[in-house]
Design a protein around this motif. Structure first.
Motif, PDB file in Angstrom:
ATOM      1  N   TRP A   1      -4.059  -5.433  -2.546  1.00  0.00           N
ATOM      2  CA  TRP A   1      -4.722  -4.131  -2.438  1.00  0.00           C
ATOM      3  C   TRP A   1      -5.554  -3.795  -3.667  1.00  0.00           C
ATOM      4  O   TRP A   1      -5.723  -2.634  -4.003  1.00  0.00           O
TER       5      TRP A   1
ATOM      6  N   GLY B   1      -3.047   1.232  -4.023  1.00  0.00           N
ATOM      7  CA  GLY B   1      -2.713  -0.168  -3.827  1.00  0.00           C
ATOM      8  C   GLY B   1      -1.879  -0.695  -4.971  1.00  0.00           C
ATOM      9  O   GLY B   1      -2.133  -0.384  -6.128  1.00  0.00           O
TER      10      GLY B   1
ATOM     11  N   LEU C   1       0.865  -1.170   0.000  1.00  0.00           N
ATOM     12  CA  LEU C   1       0.000   0.000   0.000  1.00  0.00           C
ATOM     13  C   LEU C   1       0.902   1.221   0.000  1.00  0.00           C
ATOM     14  O   LEU C   1       1.732   1.383   0.902  1.00  0.00           O
TER      15      LEU C   1
END
Length: 154
Positions: A147, A142, A107
């Motif tokens: 993500w 992400g 992230l």
């Protein structure tokens, strides 16, 4: 930044990697303190600038590893820190360009704050802004399969 970190912590699990980007004073360590608070870190989360990485035990058993990669040049140097990537939640400050090969997913959080003339222009006559209260612009992105869907952080 601390409140954002607390909210983010609720979505984190072992193996998660977070890259923090932003200039000096942007709030990277403050965000990490919030993540630590949200995870129930025992003790204070402080900047790992001089030690490169600090491991913080948590109440939930998954440690928080806080890395300052400013002085590292490559992902290989980051990997040489011998971090348990799969068994911890890892936050890497100054990690841009250094995470490829370390993990398939992370992230990325970019933090921007106004500085210099731009900050002064944003203030009205007589306004004073405490450094802890300065507005930040945060972009969350992400990378990789973990993500694909970003958690709601508002």
């Amino acid at each position: 930044m601390e409140q954002l970190g607390i909210r983010l912590a609720a979505h984190l699990r072992a193996g998660d990697l977070i890259q923090l980007d932003g200039e000096l004073g942007a709030g990277k360590t403050t965000l990490t303190r919030g993540i630590g608070e949200g995870l129930g870190v025992r003790g204070a989360v402080t900047s790992p600038t001089f030690v490169l990485a600090r491991t913080h035990p948590t109440a939930g058993g998954v440690p928080l590893v806080h890395v300052d990669a400013y002085r590292l040049a490559t992902a290989l140097e980051l990997d040489d820190l011998d971090i348990d990537w799969a068994g911890s939640i890892t936050v890497v400050e100054w990690g841009a360009g250094k995470l490829d090969g370390v993990s398939a997913s992370w992230l990325r959080i970019a933090i921007e704050r106004r500085t210099g003339a731009a900050a002064d222009a944003a203030l009205g006559p007589g306004d004073e802004v405490d450094a802890e209260e300065e507005p930040r612009h945060v972009v969350v992105e992400g990378v990789g399969p973990r993500w694909v869907e970003l958690p709601p952080l508002d």
